[in-house]
Design an enzyme around this catalytic site. Structure first.
Site, PDB file in Angstrom:
ATOM      1  CG  ASP A 200     -10.469  -7.243  12.457  1.00 33.53           C
ATOM      2  OD1 ASP A 200     -11.207  -6.334  12.900  1.00 33.53           O
ATOM      3  OD2 ASP A 200      -9.419  -7.591  13.023  1.00 33.53           O
TER       4      ASP A 200
ATOM      5  CG  ASP B  16      -2.341   0.419   0.846  1.00 32.94           C
ATOM      6  OD1 ASP B  16      -2.711   0.268  -0.333  1.00 32.94           O
ATOM      7  OD2 ASP B  16      -3.066   0.892   1.721  1.00 32.94           O
TER       8      ASP B  16
END
Length: 1143
Positions: free
Chosen positions: A846, A414
């Protein structure tokens, strides 16, 4: 015109109906690549698109495609695909929003030589035709394919020209080619080519053809040869296990379609499950449940007694204590109720091998019928996440014990850093020796750093005589690999400086030519970061520049290791090789580097956005029906862990499992586990208990997902069930008979509350974006992820042998499409991050992602393997640990104030599962009551009062019963979970430490964000590193001051001073109140005992405690003493505080 053809066929971008008038949609991606794909799409190089600093040698010459004519026939599609795949794997693809997708052909990826034929930049022979610098065709081993006996080296294009226009004469010896059929030259005789696809059929249609039911009795390929695979799976064949329906004996051809039965062999052979549920022994579970009920009753009676018996002498003290105790009872109930049904599970890898990798009539070669799996590794900053750690994780993935052709690894960078890119390339190069070494000798673990640092004997259970020699050589190669990887930052900097100096000299020479007599100024050229092949890095530069910074760079995809061959490629005893690889499969899995496009003004959604980009890119390039995500510091410790997870997915009812969560295990933790870093109570108690309900929560790493579950679809047969009011189990009801006539590939693809059995594919672009390739891959992934239909009880299964066909080869248009789906604009006006993929809007994406799946009715499974599946690292420093807990608690507060609150869950979520998710969002709020309760003993000692009027027998009985039942519950939890008593106590200690520090900060941060929209970040005010390099636990003793430490320090100082004040008052009083003193001192010691690890962490090592700790402690002690003197002046004093006056 060429680019238009590509755009229409691959991207299918169009202006959406909801786009505002006058607003132009983003330009569709184009690609500059001198190649025609096997599917007939045109991809051309364009000189106008090249950067000025790049020489023409970096790109291939512009080519014009001549349409096929009788004297210009194209090469066999299978061979052309293989040659094109070789070019694709040697190209760096870049592109993004309003930009051209480019394929930069790279001579080399790293400074060292690429020595594996699958690796990008692998050295190959050049064509001997003058003026042509293309590479000679090669096979899977990297051996040149030479069509003439004179061994004249010629590339594919020149060979076609020689055959078609040169009279079939070899340019070297001028003799005619004896064989002009590339099939016989390019393919090993032992490996037949796959059947050519029918004309006009796309790649996705060929995949879907395996699932579409047809009525034809015989299917023939384009060549007229009988296609056994298609006949077997698209008709009602009479042999093998490839069909869900078999005709009865003698019933074939009688015209009666209802004469079907089960195969005789299936009827005779017992069906064996892949997994089994191991229930907790009743001798442990029954008393455990009984104690929970007893403690609930005692707590209810105790609270009723406390409310009806106030302490009238100290109503304020009594009121605060009662409110806190009621909340604690409620919090304990939320935590304890989901633990009523704990289970253990076991897998049978032998059955998995027997079902999927054993020769059968339908699969005579025993080729693996396991589904494909895509592994995701995410990293963002090479400075905080060392590239060597990421490289070791990648190596453990590449060496995993799973069919090589079914395994694909995607690394998300990223940060777009060249350091990560080249570290990956170095890892791919070292994998050439590491992976075969692991397969040859059965190495565990397959992370080289962990393996070579094992404390145990490395030669145990090793029987091959060459193991010692091989290990010594591989260890030397790994040491050299570590040195190369660690030196990459300096190597990249020096290389960039050298190229930058060269560019400056060129610019100055150009200025001198343009200005002959004028003084030449130093040319100002942006300081770029250069790759090993002498071109600009398209990602983030070391010196930030426009379109080359951390938040502003193009999308990048590089196939580091191209897809392996479909059949095993066995090594040989070659003297040039480092070790003898005879009879060892030397293939490597697909390895892809991905860095999504980032542009200013876009919300990239941090890790969740990066994971969604990987989901889309992988769907186009490999489309594994299952996804396993790992953090860059979590590696595969058990090479068979993927197989164990696949046992649950492929077992009966596995099609309703959305993910298999593995426990997190950590290395590098201090032996005493001072700050409960192992978190065993959560992973071994809470998660096992949730496994007995609807399944464990998703904890961010080490999780095996079903791809279609991530796409937001409902589980199969979701409409068959209806929930009970207070039951953990759902009843079932049968569907209407008309549903059996629906298309097989759509019956499991249902989204939302729609009652339509057949999914409307026309709505997919609004949900998934406008990539037709991505949309077409969805039903393929759903079909390939189904369990085997090898038993009448298996619903929604697939025929055995359906996944033994080879995967499609990569072409440039496929990778270009992957570039388009990782662009920054692709998710606009879609449901990515809202219903599809990882969910946005929370720090703990998550938990929210797992909650959404459970809310749609999916189940999850907890897989605890005998040998740890994965291992990673955890912060052992006190401040780092507190900030980690702060992030988790902040995410929980965000969940509580969002629509993901379990109070708003759908009826498909089970009751106890809903309580567990409710506890996830509520537990940080316990910190408010916990801090108040930690101050109550001190306030009791200061005031001379207590929370009850007197220490009566009733109060002590209740207190004793509550404490004893808590201890007995802990002992039973230890029994059925396998944890140790010390681990349970460490968890209790850190519960209070985190509750009085990080959890309170998370609540304040969440409230300010919800009420006022203010974002608050708690950052470290000072950073330091360990001085002792040789000490493995040096970080444990480093003290980094943080504002999170103020509440626990205050609680400790107040309780210590209160004990001293209470003891002194009682000793010197006329009528000592020993009962009140004992009550206050007991609870103060209870608080201090829980805060002991925190106090020990503040002390550092060898007395090196920061001055700030003493300053705060002194200020707090003085302030508390002055307040006490002011509130309770000495006897005989008339003023507040006696003779002391506040200024």
């Amino acid at each position: 015109m060429a680019s238009k053809s590509f755009k229409a066929s691959r991207s299918s971008l169009s202006t959406s109906s909801d786009a505002p008038d006058g607003q132009k949609p983003p330009l569709p991606p184009t690609v500059t690549f001198g190649r025609r794909t096997s599917s007939g799409r045109y991809i051309s190089y364009s000189r106008d698109d090249l950067d000025s600093e790049l020489g023409s040698s970096d790109f291939m010459n512009y080519t014009v495609h001549i349409p096929p004519t009788p004297d210009n026939q194209p090469m066999d599609p299978s061979i052309s695909q293989k040659v094109e795949e070789q070019y694709v794997s040697n190209s760096l693809f870049t592109g993004g929003f309003n930009s051209v997708t480019r394929a930069h052909l790279m001579d080399k990826v790293i400074e060292s030589e690429a020595n594996h034929p699958q690796m990008a930049g692998a050295k190959g022979s050049s064509c001997a035709i003058p003026g042509c610098d293309s590479k000679v065709m090669s096979d899977e081993r990297g051996v040149d394919i030479l069509p003439c006996e004179c061994d004249f080296k010629i590339c594919r294009d020149c060979y076609i020209d020689a055959v078609k226009t040169g009279g079939g004469l070899c340019p070297g010896c001028k003799e005619p080619y004896k064989n002009t059929d590339l099939d016989e030259v390019a393919v090993d005789n032992a490996r037949p080519l796959p059947l050519p696809p029918p004309s006009g059929m796309s790649k996705m249609e060929r995949r879907l053809s395996l699932m579409k039911s047809t009525k034809s009795a015989l299917m023939r390929s384009q060549t007229g040869d009988f296609d056994h695979n298609r006949w077997l799976f698209e008709t009602r064949g009479t042999y093998g296990y490839g069909n869900a329906i078999w005709p009865k004996e003698g019933g074939l051809g009688n015209g009666k379609e209802d004469d079907v039965s089960e195969p005789t062999e299936f009827m005779n052979r017992p069906w064996r499950p892949l997994t089994r549920k191991l229930k907790i022994p009743a001798a442990i579970l029954s008393p455990y449940r009984l104690l929970i009920l007893i403690r609930m009753a005692v707590l209810g009676l105790f609270l009723q007694w406390r409310v009806t018996n106030p302490n009238k002498d100290a109503m304020w003290l009594w009121g605060m204590s009662v409110v806190c105790e009621i909340w604690f009872a409620f919090s304990w109930l939320l935590d304890q109720l989901p633990k009523l049904c704990p289970v253990n599970r076991a897998t049978d890898l032998n059955v998995l091998r027997e079902k999927f990798e054993t020769p059968t009539p339908n699969n005579p070669t025993g080729k693996s019928d396991l589904p494909g799996i895509d592994l995701f590794v995410s990293t963002a900053d090479p400075e905080k996440e060392p590239p060597l750690v990421t490289a070791n994780t990648i190596l453990s993935i590449l060496a995993a014990d799973y069919p090589v052709e079914k395994l694909s690894c995607y690394v998300s960078d990223d940060g777009g850093a060249l350091l990560t890119f080249e570290a990956m390339a170095e890892a791919a190069s070292f994998a050439n020796i590491w992976v075969p070494f692991c397969r040859k000798h059965g190495i565990e673990p397959r992370n080289p750093e962990s393996y070579f640092n094992l404390k145990r004997d490395p030669y145990k259970d090793k029987v091959r005589p060459d193991f010692v020699k091989d290990r010594r050589r591989v260890k030397r190669e790994y040491d050299e690999f570590k040195v190369r990887t660690n030196s990459l930052p300096e190597s990249i900097r020096r290389r960039s400086d050298a190229y930058h100096a060269r560019e400056e000299i060129k610019a100055m020479k150009l200025q001198r030519q343009n200005r002959e007599d004028e003084a030449v100024e130093s040319a100002k050229i942006p300081k770029a970061t250069w790759m090993a092949d002498g071109t600009h890095w398209p990602g983030t530069w070391l010196t930030s520049a426009p379109e080359h910074s951390r938040g502003d760079h193009a999308g990048i995809i590089q196939v580091m290791l191209k897809p392996p061959s479909d059949e095993p490629l066995l090594g040989s005893a070659d003297d040039t090789k480092l070790i003898d690889l005879t009879d060892v499969d030397i293939r490597l899995p697909l390895l892809v580097y991905v860095s999504r496009e980032k542009r200013p003004g876009y919300d990239h959604n941090k890790k969740a956005g990066a994971m969604n980009a990987l989901v889309r890119a992988s769907a186009i390039m490999s489309n594994g029906p299952f996804i396993l995500n790992l953090d860059c510091d979590h590696y595969i410790y058990n090479s068979k862990a993927i197989r164990e997870g696949m046992c649950f997915m492929m077992d009966r009812g596995g099609d309703r499992i959305c993910y298999v969560q593995f426990p997190q295990r950590f290395e590098g933790i201090d032996p005493s586990d001072r700050y409960a870093n192992h978190n065993t109570v959560f992973f071994d108690v809470n998660m096992r208990a949730l496994d007995g309900l609807q399944g464990p929560v998703y904890v961010g790493t080490g999780c095996l997902f079903r791809r279609v579950a991530l796409y937001g679809f409902d589980p199969p047969r979701a409409k068959e069930s209806h929930p009970g009011c207070c039951s953990c189990c759902f009843g079932r009801r049968k569907k209407h008979a008309s549903t059996s006539n629906n298309h097989e590939e759509n019956r499991a693809l249902r989204m939302g509350d729609s009652d339509d059995e057949e999914m409307d594919l026309s709505t997919f672009p609004k949900k998934f974006g406008n990539s037709t390739f991505l949309i077409d891959s969805i039903p393929v992934a759903e079909f390939q992820g189904r369990p085997l239909a090898d038993h009448p009880a298996v619903k929604n299964g697939r025929p055995p042998g359906a996944l033994t066909i080879p995967r499609d080869l990569l072409d440039a248009s496929t990778v270009a499409e992957a570039i388009s789906v990782i662009s920054c604009w692709y998710e606009d006006k879609t449901e990515w991050g809202n219903r599809v993929g990882w969910i946005y809007g929370s720090v703990t994406e998550d938990v929210v992602t797992g909650y959404r799946m459970h809310n749609r009715g999916w189940k999850s499974v907890y897989c605890v393997t005998k040998r740890d599946a994965f291992r990673g690292t955890a912060p052992i420093n006190l401040t780092d640990r507190l900030h980690q807990v702060l992030r988790w608690a902040t995410g929980s507060v965000e969940i509580f104030f969002s629509r993901n609150n379990a109070l708003l869950a759908s009826p498909r979520m089970k009751l106890l599962q809903r309580i567990a998710y409710l506890n996830v969002g509520i537990y940080p709020f316990t910190s408010i009551f916990l801090i108040v309760y930690c101050f109550l003993p001190a306030l009791s000692l200061f005031s001379g009062q207590f929370i009850v009027a007197s220490l009566s027998v009733t109060f002590l009985t209740y207190l004793l019963t509550i404490t004893v039942t808590l201890c007995m519950l802990a002992i039973l939890e230890i029994k059925w979970s396998g944890i140790e008593l010390e681990e349970w106590w460490r968890n209790e200690q850190f519960w209070l430490i985190g509750g009085t520090s990080a959890h309170l900060a998370a609540v304040l941060q969440g409230l300010l964000k919800v009420i006022a929209g203010i974002e608050i970040s708690f950052t470290l005010t000072s950073k330091s590193g360990g001085d002792d390099v040789d000490d493995e636990f040096a970080d444990l003793y480093i003290v980094k001051w943080s504002s999170l430490m103020i509440p626990p320090i205050t609680i400790m100082m107040v309780n210590l001073i209160a004990i001293a004040v209470g003891v002194s008052r009682t000793i010197y009083s006329v009528i000592p109140q020993w009962s009140r003193l004992l009550g206050g001192v007991f609870f103060s010691f209870w608080v201090l005992a829980h805060l002991y690890p925190f106090a020990k962490g503040l002390m550092g090592r060898r007395g090196r405690t920061p001055t700030i700790v003493f300053v705060w402690s002194g200020l707090l002690a003085i302030t508390i003493s002055l307040l006490w003197v002011a509130i309770n002046p000495p006897a005989g004093a008339t003023d507040i505080g006696g003779s002391f006056q506040f200024p």
